[in-house]
Design an enzyme around this catalytic site. Structure first.
Site, short mmCIF file in Angstrom:
data_model
loop_
_atom_site.label_atom_id
_atom_site.label_comp_id
_atom_site.label_asym_id
_atom_site.label_seq_id
_atom_site.Cartn_x
_atom_site.Cartn_y
_atom_site.Cartn_z
N GLU A 87 -5.70 -5.12 -4.80
CA GLU A 87 -5.37 -5.72 -3.53
C GLU A 87 -4.78 -6.99 -3.55
OE1 GLU A 87 -8.44 -4.46 -0.97
OE2 GLU A 87 -8.03 -2.39 -1.25
N SER A 91 0.99 -1.22 -0.05
CA SER A 91 0.04 -0.06 -0.08
C SER A 91 0.82 1.41 -0.02
CB SER A 91 -0.85 -0.09 0.93
OG SER A 91 -1.98 0.96 1.13
N HIS A 116 -4.54 -0.55 -4.33
CA HIS A 116 -5.95 -0.32 -4.26
C HIS A 116 -6.58 0.19 -5.54
CE1 HIS A 116 -5.15 -0.82 0.25
NE2 HIS A 116 -4.36 0.23 0.16
#
Lengths: 276, 276
Positions: B203, B134, B176
């Site tokens: 993801e 992330s 994401h």
């Protein structure tokens, strides 16, 4: 892009100019660039940033006035032009490359990832001098300010960066710095990642960056140097988009003609010392 | 910053992960990273991006479960911490470095320009594997997306870039990617300068980038590759701030587990071919 200088120590000069440089009466900046290239040389002018038809031709005349044997304008107006073999062949004969003002996003969107960008990077690493004014100056470094808002105080959302040409990663340049109140956006930029030194160039003022990564100021205005390496704290990561941002511990220098700044040691050098 | 790999061919793996990677049931991505580091090794977890107290400790437990002898969490919470000699000494013993999720601007504002960033870059160039999930994934490349708006269509003002860690300049990562509709901001990013390849990570999906700059997809989702090298035209330089931007000629690939992509030749490689 990555700095073109990796592994070389014969890099040509990198000369970002703050815009509106004197062109006729006493053009100290353009004259210095022309002298570095040499009177017998070819200087390639790239007017891509400009929307005006005559920008290239105008600089051809200026460099002729300054005694350059062969100034040429190479109109890379489209990405297709940037694959034109004849124009590329002319580009690589130049001892100096000059990027005009205009819109720096026109430079990055048109030249980025093409053989023209590759040739400028390679030739600079091999010793060719590259100067750029206004938009041309902004485009030269690895990280470029694409556009932003005016203002004195940094705010989280006030500036948009883009990958630039990548001749050096040691600085991020802003131009017309005092005239357009760009302190806020340059501080915002350097606080995102306190790595590169912020260089705010006034108009008719330039930074001449040598292969040793020492910068010399020339021209009638001032250069604002913001060294972020000592920043102890900034609120940039927690600020909401339009909030003012707190920055503690940046170092500020205002340098004028003749002063130097070492981008490696992060020290300003007085004219007398520099010229011993 | 500049890519840390200049002149080296023994670079460690660079593994950006799209966030929300499976941690317990069948953690294929974390397991692959752990195997590359080796069971007897130290893995240094850097939880700087996270605001949660237990993020580092949680990954210590996960890597212990995966058979790593010495996973350690190094809490570089302030810029002063990034000069702590004892923590730096631990960092450089690691065979793998893992950057957790959170806020990528916390990573760049805290680590940027400090000995921690320098050590990660140097150790990766020397062969240490670096993974990030992330925010940690976004931070790894030369040009990083700091923040931006959701949306499908690129708009001139929808994304804010920042200098990142600089392990590679060949890609710009967004994470994401499908879950938060980030196609618009990744297209905006690559159209500023059509040089780096846009890599949109879903993801529980990662790109494993080897020292030869070939990327392998692993995980349960898809990776969106946007190759800008063929872009013939974009309106980015003339668009007003909130205008939709026209882009002609970008190349799009959606790759899933086992597929590879060569960042030099810009070619996708089928699993069978890759494993001959």
């Amino acid at each position: 892009m990555s700095p073109s200088n990796a592994g070389h120590d014969a890099r040509g000069l990198i000369i970002p100019i703050g815009g509106a440089e004197e062109k006729f009466r006493d053009p100290v900046i353009l004259k210095r660039f022309a002298e570095a290239c040499g009177p017998a040389s070819t200087i390639a002018i790239i007017p891509t940033a400009s929307q005006l038809e005559d920008t290239g031709a105008r600089y051809v005349e200026i460099f002729k006035e300054l005694g350059i044997a062969n100034p040429i304008s190479l109109a890379f107006n489209t990405r297709e032009d940037c694959h034109n073999e004849a124009m590329l062949a002319e580009l690589i004969t130049a001892a100096g490359i000059f990027l005009t003002g205009g819109n720096q996003l026109r430079l990055s969107t048109t030249l980025g990832g093409t053989p023209v960008a590759q040739a400028i990077r390679r030739r600079n690493a091999e010793g060719v001098h590259v100067a750029g004014t206004s938009a041309g100056a902004g485009f030269m470094s690895e990280h470029m300010i694409a556009f932003g808002d005016e203002g004195y105080t940094p705010r989280a959302n006030m500036v948009t960066l883009s990958p630039g040409l990548g001749l050096t990663n040691k600085i991020i340049v802003d131009q017309h710095f005092h005239q357009r109140e760009r302190r806020g956006r340059l501080l915002t930029t350097i606080s995102y990642n306190p790595f590169a030194v912020g260089v705010g160039l006034g108009e008719d003022t330039a930074a001449i960056i040598g292969p040793d990564d020492t910068l010399e100021v020339i021209g009638s205005g001032g250069v604002t140097i913001i060294d972020p390496s000592g920043i102890e704290y900034s609120s940039m990561d927690s600020a909401h988009r339009d909030d003012p941002v707190c920055i503690v511990g940046a170092k500020l220098h205002i340098l004028v003609d003749g002063w130097r700044y070492d981008l490696v040691t992060k020290k300003a050098i007085q004219p007398q010392e520099a010229r011993v």
